[in-house]
Design a protein around this motif. Structure first.
Motif, mmCIF file in Angstrom:
data_model
loop_
_atom_site.group_PDB
_atom_site.id
_atom_site.type_symbol
_atom_site.label_atom_id
_atom_site.label_comp_id
_atom_site.label_asym_id
_atom_site.label_seq_id
_atom_site.Cartn_x
_atom_site.Cartn_y
_atom_site.Cartn_z
ATOM 1 N N TRP A 388 0.825 -1.215 0.000
ATOM 2 C CA TRP A 388 0.000 0.000 0.000
ATOM 3 C C TRP A 388 0.860 1.266 0.000
ATOM 4 O O TRP A 388 0.340 2.354 -0.208
ATOM 5 C CB TRP A 388 -0.938 -0.003 1.203
ATOM 6 N N LEU A 389 2.165 1.124 0.247
ATOM 7 C CA LEU A 389 3.122 2.217 0.133
ATOM 8 C C LEU A 389 4.030 1.894 -1.051
ATOM 9 O O LEU A 389 4.764 0.911 -1.021
ATOM 10 C CB LEU A 389 3.933 2.354 1.424
ATOM 11 N N THR A 390 3.965 2.722 -2.081
ATOM 12 C CA THR A 390 4.696 2.425 -3.307
ATOM 13 C C THR A 390 6.180 2.742 -3.141
ATOM 14 O O THR A 390 6.601 3.397 -2.181
ATOM 15 C CB THR A 390 4.138 3.226 -4.491
ATOM 16 N N ALA A 391 6.973 2.318 -4.111
ATOM 17 C CA ALA A 391 8.420 2.507 -4.053
ATOM 18 C C ALA A 391 8.800 3.984 -4.042
ATOM 19 O O ALA A 391 9.851 4.359 -3.507
ATOM 20 C CB ALA A 391 9.085 1.799 -5.231
ATOM 21 N N ASP A 392 7.957 4.836 -4.626
ATOM 22 C CA ASP A 392 8.267 6.262 -4.642
ATOM 23 C C ASP A 392 7.598 7.020 -3.496
ATOM 24 O O ASP A 392 7.506 8.251 -3.499
ATOM 25 C CB ASP A 392 7.882 6.896 -5.978
ATOM 26 N N GLY A 393 7.127 6.285 -2.489
ATOM 27 C CA GLY A 393 6.624 6.919 -1.281
ATOM 28 C C GLY A 393 5.194 7.395 -1.320
ATOM 29 O O GLY A 393 4.776 8.191 -0.472
ATOM 30 N N GLU A 394 4.393 6.880 -2.255
ATOM 31 C CA GLU A 394 2.984 7.277 -2.347
ATOM 32 C C GLU A 394 2.100 6.217 -1.686
ATOM 33 O O GLU A 394 2.298 5.015 -1.880
ATOM 34 C CB GLU A 394 2.565 7.440 -3.805
ATOM 35 N N TYR A 395 1.112 6.671 -0.928
ATOM 36 C CA TYR A 395 0.170 5.758 -0.302
ATOM 37 C C TYR A 395 -0.994 5.486 -1.251
ATOM 38 O O TYR A 395 -1.647 6.410 -1.734
ATOM 39 C CB TYR A 395 -0.384 6.335 1.006
ATOM 40 N N ILE A 396 -1.278 4.210 -1.481
ATOM 41 C CA ILE A 396 -2.490 3.833 -2.210
ATOM 42 C C ILE A 396 -3.493 3.198 -1.256
ATOM 43 O O ILE A 396 -4.578 2.794 -1.659
ATOM 44 C CB ILE A 396 -2.168 2.880 -3.387
#
Length: 427
Positions: A388-396
């Protein structure tokens, strides 16, 4: 159950009368009037049809697509169970009919999978004729009483699984508005309560203190009320006592069915650095223990604010069973009592990490698993579900709580996506 209901109704009469007398304004008077009517099994005359939350459409499709990014151990799968706005803590009904979902806003939702398909087809507000304030904490007794811990009130719904389809439900304040904590201590910060009914038939409630670190002059007041701790009381709200202290802000609690010990997560002091202090998973085998805050900011890291590091901490401070990654925001947790998951997970703890907001290198947004040793203490902690936390630091997505369904699968709530996920295992 009928005897218990009559007992709670009688015990709550005084609290209900006090609530009605204390409320002011047209809307508050209407709310108090509704509570009084519902406590007497009278209709409020409200709408018969409760609006449903749509379960299909672009949002559902986008969440399903995102779930393909979630990593799980071999044999496990995850699916969208329900769209639930602001979904926080969950309570699965003892009859397996409804899952109730709290929020940090003004609604609790009833979620139903009538076909037992593994996907809910109906989501709607629960008890819509009652005004609620941050009804985050929801929990059931074994005999079917639903408790809802709001920011500063505790309600009991003696037959929630029976009445949930109606706008009118039996509803009784066992702790009146303004009596859970002093009104002057109400805050916008650390307001989410969680609750459990223990094997001692007592109601346990966590009370986060509102500060990053409280000033020393707050100590006596907070000790008296159990703020920054856990309180417990009879199920009718009587005989309240402080169960544990030294807790900064616990938003996750469960009771080990095997040895009856209370376990809870704790969110630790902000502003001390990216990697300190650690988050906590704690164990309370008995009442009266102190878990170190504010002398310790998390684990054994001393707090310098207000000079707490120059003071002698309370004797016999209990340190955490598990030190989690700093600022991962450890929230809801549950003991897994099912048999559908592999043996290594049976009897262990699933816990949710909401994800950091104040780290330069974000961490969290995942579900953790902690196994236990034979003596009931923590053994190993590992990541169970992540992505739920992407590699570029975005929360989905931002997991909040974990609950177990009767079929042995688990639910994970997500207040960012406004969703509940179901994780199941196929042998």
């Amino acid at each position: 159950m009928e005897d218990r209901m009559r007992h709670v109704l009688l015990a709550a009469t005084t609290a209900g009368a006090m609530l009605a007398a204390a409320t002011t304004g047209v809307q508050a008077q209407s709310n108090a009037g509704n509570l009084e009517k519902l406590g007497q099994f009278k209709s409020t005359g409200a709408m018969a049809d409760i609006p449903l939350i749509p379960q299909t459409g672009p949002k559902a499709d986008a969440i399903k697509k995102n779930l393909a990014k979630i990593k799980l151990p071999a044999g496990f799968k995850i699916n969208l169970y329900a769209l639930v706005p602001d979904a926080r803590h969950m309570a699965v009904g003892p009859q397996g009919v409804v899952t109730f979902v709290g929020t940090r806003k003004n609604k609790v939702y009833a979620v139903t999978d009538r076909a037992k398909s593994g996907t809910a087809e109906e989501v709607k507000p629960f008890a819509p004729t009652i005004d609620l304030t941050l009804p985050n904490g929801v929990c059931f007794s074994k005999d079917g009483f639903l408790y809802i811990a709001e920011q500063n009130r505790v309600m009991v719904y003696p037959a929630a699984e029976f009445f949930y389809e109606s706008p009118d439900v039996v509803a009784i304040p066992i702790v009146a508005q303004g009596d859970l904590i002093p009104k002057d201590e109400e805050s916008y910060n650390h307001t989410a309560r969680v609750c459990r009914v223990g094997p001692d038939d007592k109601l346990y409630i966590t009370l986060g203190q509102p500060f990053n670190v409280p000033a020393p002059e707050k100590a006596e007041l907070y000790k008296k009320w159990g703020i920054g701790g856990i309180v417990r009381m009879d199920r009718d709200g009587k005989n309240r006592e402080v169960f544990a202290l030294g807790i900064r802000n616990s938003v996750g609690m469960d009771i080990n069915p095997k040895d009856k010990t209370v376990w809870f997560t704790d969110n630790q002091v902000d502003g001390m650095g990216d990697k300190i202090p650690p988050g906590e998973l704690n164990r309370a085998p008995q009442p009266g223990l102190h878990f170190g805050f504010p002398w310790y900011g998390g684990g054994k890291v001393r707090v310098t604010e207000f000079g707490y590091d120059k003071e002698t901490p309370p004797a016999n401070v209990v340190f955490p069973q598990v030190e989690m990654d700093a600022h991962a925001a450890d929230l809801g947790m549950t003991f897994y009592s099912g048999t559908k998951f592999p043996k290594k997970y049976q009897g262990g703890i699933f816990s949710a990490q909401h994800g950091s907001w104040n780290r330069t290198d974000p961490v969290g947004a995942r579900v953790m698993f902690t196994s236990l040793k034979e003596d009931g203490t923590a053994d190993k902690t590992e990541v169970f579900a992540e992505g739920w936390l992407t590699a570029d630091g975005e929360y989905i997505g931002r997991p909040v709580d974990v609950a177990q369904l009767r079929d042995g699968s688990i639910l994970v709530s997500d207040d960012f996506a406004g969703a509940i996920y179901r994780i199941s295992y196929e042998r």
